[in-house]
Write an enzyme that holds these catalytic residues in place. Structure first.
Site, PDB file in Angstrom:
ATOM      1  N   GLY A 191     -40.340-158.922 -26.106  1.00 37.80           N
ATOM      2  CA  GLY A 191     -39.665-158.116 -27.123  1.00 37.80           C
ATOM      3  C   GLY A 191     -39.942-156.634 -26.932  1.00 37.80           C
ATOM      4  O   GLY A 191     -39.029-155.796 -27.013  1.00 37.80           O
ATOM      5  N   ASP A 192     -41.189-156.284 -26.665  1.00 36.57           N
ATOM      6  CA  ASP A 192     -41.542-154.889 -26.420  1.00 36.57           C
ATOM      7  C   ASP A 192     -40.858-154.371 -25.159  1.00 36.57           C
ATOM      8  O   ASP A 192     -40.347-153.244 -25.135  1.00 36.57           O
ATOM      9  CB  ASP A 192     -43.055-154.757 -26.270  1.00 36.57           C
ATOM     10  N   SER A 193     -40.876-155.164 -24.107  1.00 37.13           N
ATOM     11  CA  SER A 193     -40.309-154.715 -22.837  1.00 37.13           C
ATOM     12  C   SER A 193     -38.793-154.551 -22.938  1.00 37.13           C
ATOM     13  O   SER A 193     -38.214-153.603 -22.386  1.00 37.13           O
ATOM     14  CB  SER A 193     -40.652-155.710 -21.725  1.00 37.13           C
TER      15      SER A 193
END
Length: 396
Positions: A167-169
């Site tokens: 999700g962050d990436s």
């Protein structure tokens, strides 16, 4: 040869993954990235995962090509220093909870007035607007709200994490796209910058393929399917006689026929009901059973050799050791050799994407905490006596 982002100055105020990963990509293609970290502790990523000599080895990959400046952003002098840095910057990256920068006097309106050309990438759990904007949001929550966590794992089992902070990436990648689009817009519109608002959950949701159209038309709620690819057949992981799994994607119509011929099932290859994907999906259990019977009699290497010769997409499940020794990774410069501060060899991921004329570069290793504080502050008008005072007061 100059890099595509030579001359672009980025101030990175993010922590951990999403904001810093976006800045890493920009830095690899030539941007000057000044990373602001809290004094003494620094970015928490310095202490995540496996630690060598008091610093995460992840840090060496995430922070290469950056300069580290320590500032306690809760203090007035540090906030004024940010304004100095931003005055001639092209991009500011932050991934604090919405409203945090505004509370420090560093919100969009203030910084845009100070530097109208500024592009401000703001990454948060839920975005800068909406009823959830003030909630704390990490990648795992974004993955759940975006629909990915529900689909991850085996049917009837607890939904699982996909294995990395995807999700962050994904938010970082969408952020980079947004920054590049905003830079292009700025070129066309007399130097005007803008905000780029990226939400973790939206970055995940954007990747969810047919999830919402299927629900809206058929009221179908897609469910986890383990290693198979629902609605597309055959694609699955098949056990071989050495206990390893072969991933086989025989879902193209002509590929499917070649696959059936290779596993000596001409009856399935010639069956009119299986000629196209929608028909194969109805009989996927029968097709998977035939493939499984064939792989069960062969080793993984034998299966991959036979299928590669027949031009059928197939592969093994790589772990880190497989990647480290793979000739294709090596041939495409995806395993870059570097060293940590003490000279310890370390292998870092290569640079993506690969530009033909202006490929990205690793120009400098990841910085130690505050390594560039004095040089950057001096270049922005802060003399030695002031820096010494600030240091004694914990501002830097």
């Amino acid at each position: 040869m100059s890099l595509p982002l030579d001359g672009i100055k980025v101030v990175e105020m993010g922590q951990l993954i999403a904001g810093p990963f976006a800045a890493k990509i920009l830095a690899e293609f030539g941007a000057e990235v000044i990373k602001i970290e809290p004094p003494l502790t620094g970015d928490p990523l310095r202490k995540w995962r496996l630690i060598h000599n008091d610093t995460s080895v992840w840090w060496a990959a995430q922070s290469r090509n950056k300069q580290s400046v320590t500032l306690d952003l809760r203090q007035v002098e540090a906030q004024e220093m940010v304004r100095r840095l931003v005055k001639d910057a092209d991009v500011l990256i932050e991934n604090f909870r919405p409203g945090t920068l505004e509370g420090w006097g560093l919100g969009w309106e203030t910084l845009h007035e100070l530097n109208p050309k500024l592009i401000m990438l703001r990454v948060s759990g839920y975005g800068q607007t909406g009823p959830y904007r003030d909630r704390p949001g990490f990648g795992v929550i974004g993955e759940a709200m975006g629909g990915l966590r529900h689909l991850s794992g085996e049917p009837g089992r607890t939904p699982v994490r996909v294995g990395v902070s995807i999700g962050d990436s994904l938010a970082a990648l969408h952020g980079v796209i947004g920054v590049l689009l905003a830079l292009r817009h700025r070129e066309q519109n007399h130097g005007n910058g803008q905000q780029v608002d990226v939400a973790l959950y939206e970055s995940v949701f954007n990747m969810m393929e047919s999830l919402m159209p299927e629900y809206s038309v058929f009221q179908s709620i897609r469910q986890p399917a383990g290693s198979s690819l629902p609605g597309i057949a055959p694609t699955n992981a098949y056990r071989c006689n050495d206990g390893k799994f072969a991933l086989i994607a025989g879902n193209g119509d002509s590929i499917y026929r070649r696959l059936m011929e290779k596993i000596e099932r001409p009856d399935l290859a010639a069956d009119p009901a299986l000629e196209q994907n929608d028909g194969r999906v109805k009989h996927v259990a029968r097709i998977d059973a035939a493939i499984s019977a064939w792989t069960a009699e062969r080793s993984l290497d034998e299966v991959l050799l036979a299928l590669n010769e027949a031009r059928i997409p197939a592969g093994k499940i790589y772990d880190a050791a497989d990647i480290a020794s793979d000739p294709h990774y090596l041939a495409r410069d995806m395993l870059l050799q570097s060293t940590l501060d003490d000279g310890t060899p370390v292998t870092l991921p290569g640079i993506v994407p690969k530009l033909q004329i202006t490929p990205g570069q690793v120009r400098t290793p990841a910085p130690s905490l505050g390594q560039h504080t004095d040089s950057v502050l001096e270049a922005h008008g802060v003399d030695a006596d002031t820096r010494a005072d600030w240091r004694s007061r914990g501002i830097i």
